[in-house]
Design a protein around this motif. Structure first.
Motif, PDB file in Angstrom:
ATOM      1  N   ASN A  93       0.836  -1.208   0.000  1.00  0.00           N
ATOM      2  CA  ASN A  93       0.000   0.000   0.000  1.00  0.00           C
ATOM      3  C   ASN A  93       0.869   1.255   0.000  1.00  0.00           C
ATOM      4  N   SER A  94       1.786   1.310  -0.935  1.00  0.00           N
ATOM      5  CA  SER A  94       2.784   2.374  -0.993  1.00  0.00           C
ATOM      6  C   SER A  94       2.210   3.691  -1.508  1.00  0.00           C
ATOM      7  N   GLU A  95       2.646   4.783  -0.913  1.00  0.00           N
ATOM      8  CA  GLU A  95       2.247   6.105  -1.391  1.00  0.00           C
ATOM      9  C   GLU A  95       2.883   6.433  -2.741  1.00  0.00           C
ATOM     10  N   ALA A  96       3.928   5.696  -3.101  1.00  0.00           N
ATOM     11  CA  ALA A  96       4.610   5.930  -4.373  1.00  0.00           C
ATOM     12  C   ALA A  96       3.887   5.285  -5.547  1.00  0.00           C
ATOM     13  N   LEU A  97       2.923   4.413  -5.279  1.00  0.00           N
ATOM     14  CA  LEU A  97       2.278   3.644  -6.339  1.00  0.00           C
ATOM     15  C   LEU A  97       1.663   4.510  -7.451  1.00  0.00           C
ATOM     16  N   PRO A  98       0.906   5.581  -7.137  1.00  0.00           N
ATOM     17  CA  PRO A  98       0.319   6.368  -8.223  1.00  0.00           C
ATOM     18  C   PRO A  98       1.363   6.923  -9.194  1.00  0.00           C
ATOM     19  N   SER A  99       2.501   7.375  -8.677  1.00  0.00           N
ATOM     20  CA  SER A  99       3.545   7.926  -9.548  1.00  0.00           C
ATOM     21  C   SER A  99       4.206   6.826 -10.374  1.00  0.00           C
ATOM     22  N   LEU A 100       4.485   5.688  -9.747  1.00  0.00           N
ATOM     23  CA  LEU A 100       5.169   4.601 -10.442  1.00  0.00           C
ATOM     24  C   LEU A 100       4.274   3.917 -11.470  1.00  0.00           C
ATOM     25  N   SER A 101       2.963   3.924 -11.236  1.00  0.00           N
ATOM     26  CA  SER A 101       2.040   3.241 -12.140  1.00  0.00           C
ATOM     27  C   SER A 101       1.522   4.135 -13.256  1.00  0.00           C
ATOM     28  N   ALA A 102       2.014   5.381 -13.325  1.00  0.00           N
ATOM     29  CA  ALA A 102       1.651   6.260 -14.441  1.00  0.00           C
ATOM     30  C   ALA A 102       2.107   5.616 -15.750  1.00  0.00           C
ATOM     31  N   PRO A 103       1.482   5.967 -16.889  1.00  0.00           N
ATOM     32  CA  PRO A 103       1.893   5.357 -18.164  1.00  0.00           C
ATOM     33  C   PRO A 103       3.409   5.401 -18.340  1.00  0.00           C
ATOM     34  N   PRO A 104       4.003   4.319 -18.818  1.00  0.00           N
ATOM     35  CA  PRO A 104       5.466   4.221 -18.894  1.00  0.00           C
ATOM     36  C   PRO A 104       6.072   5.098 -19.973  1.00  0.00           C
ATOM     37  N   THR A 105       7.372   5.186 -19.975  1.00  0.00           N
ATOM     38  CA  THR A 105       8.082   5.939 -21.002  1.00  0.00           C
ATOM     39  C   THR A 105       7.807   5.315 -22.365  1.00  0.00           C
ATOM     40  N   TYR A 106       7.903   6.134 -23.414  1.00  0.00           N
ATOM     41  CA  TYR A 106       7.625   5.647 -24.763  1.00  0.00           C
ATOM     42  C   TYR A 106       8.633   4.569 -25.169  1.00  0.00           C
ATOM     43  N   ARG A 107       9.870   4.745 -24.763  1.00  0.00           N
ATOM     44  CA  ARG A 107      10.892   3.757 -25.119  1.00  0.00           C
ATOM     45  C   ARG A 107      10.548   2.392 -24.524  1.00  0.00           C
ATOM     46  N   PHE A 108      10.130   2.394 -23.263  1.00  0.00           N
ATOM     47  CA  PHE A 108       9.715   1.147 -22.621  1.00  0.00           C
ATOM     48  C   PHE A 108       8.522   0.551 -23.367  1.00  0.00           C
ATOM     49  N   ALA A 109       7.566   1.390 -23.726  1.00  0.00           N
ATOM     50  CA  ALA A 109       6.355   0.923 -24.408  1.00  0.00           C
ATOM     51  C   ALA A 109       6.692   0.303 -25.763  1.00  0.00           C
TER      52      ALA A 109
END
Length: 283
Positions: A93-109
């Motif tokens: 239940n991390s507070e960082a989850l919303p930031s980390l789960s944002a759509p990934p970088t285009y290169r990763f995608a």
């Protein structure tokens, strides 16, 4: 002897590598760590006068102890590490989850498309964008994708040809010599993540951290329930036995002699082979 500056640069390099592998942008990782973009740049470049607490928090964000981050002995992570990382943050239940789960970088995608074999034939950049929008629901169409495609072309991950229909346009596909899927190296999974994968019930990070410390304590020798709780600096009560010790027993990470003649606080506990494995002390 390694200097402090050299260690900082090594930490910055491996953090950058893991963030790229996870598709986490620099701004999203800064938000996850609750730091400014300037501090984030210093951390990843290995420059500046940031404290060790920042490195510890960065390691925690990636599901590992600080000593794992500084050992730098592991070479590869699972290809689905983004999914594993987000599952870990969901579990605690991390507070960082919303930031980390944002759509990934285009290169990763784009690399995800390559791994999913969706770029087997030459494809226009516009159609690649359509695939990415469908896969990750970006809030706007990526404007800088051509730069990412050119970078991937230069590194040999994709190949390009000029479009026969549109001047100054290119078509892209997965490089035919891209053998990234054939790697047999055993991937590295950070220790905090490994522990959560074994636990039956969700925990917050504070509890996970204490459980990790109990495993490290038992790695050197067996100990009684009292000694374990004393090491955590918590009250020696049955409630705390159930909070800190029983979940590790249920997960198969530690075990006891199961002497029915004595209480759980007096039982002798020892770490199991599974418990040793999750600590990553040999990596």
């Amino acid at each position: 002897m390694t200097t402090a500056n050299e260690t900082k640069k090594k930490i910055g390099a491996i953090l950058s590598s893991i963030l790229d592998l996870s598709g986490v942008s620099r701004i999203n990782s800064a938000n996850a760590l609750d730091i400014t973009k300037t501090t984030q740049s210093s951390l990843l470049d290995g420059t500046g006068n940031y404290g060790i607490d920042l490195c510890i928090n960065a390691a925690k964000m990636l599901g590992m102890r600080f000593d794992e981050l500084t050992s730098l002995k592991y070479k590869s992570f699972p290809k689905n590490f983004r999914e594993i990382l987000l599952s870990y943050h969901t579990f605690i239940n991390s507070e960082a989850l919303p930031s980390l789960s944002a759509p990934p970088t285009y290169r990763f995608a784009i690399n995800t498309l390559i791994q999913n074999k969706e770029l087997e034939e030459f494809t226009e950049a516009g159609k690649i964008i359509d695939k990415l929008m469908k896969l990750y629901s970006y809030s706007s169409r990526p404007a800088s994708i051509s730069n990412d495609l050119k970078d991937l072309d230069r590194t040999g991950e994709i190949e390009s040809v000029k479009s026969p229909k549109k001047r100054h346009h290119y078509l892209y596909r997965r490089a035919r010599n891209n053998n990234s899927s054939t790697s047999v190296e055993i991937p590295f999974i950070p220790s905090y993540i490994k522990i959560t994968q074994k636990l039956k019930n969700k925990v917050d990070f504070d509890l996970l951290y204490k459980m990790s410390n109990l495993l490290l304590f038992l790695y050197t020798d067996r100990a009684s329930g009292k000694a374990l709780l004393r090491n955590l600096q918590v009250d020696i009560t049955q409630v705390n036995v159930k909070t800190y010790i029983y979940p590790l027993v249920e997960a198969g990470l530690i075990a006891s002699d199961k002497d029915i003649a004595i209480s759980a606080k007096e039982q002798q506990y020892y770490i199991t082979e599974t418990g040793i494995d999750v600590l990553n002390l040999d990596n």
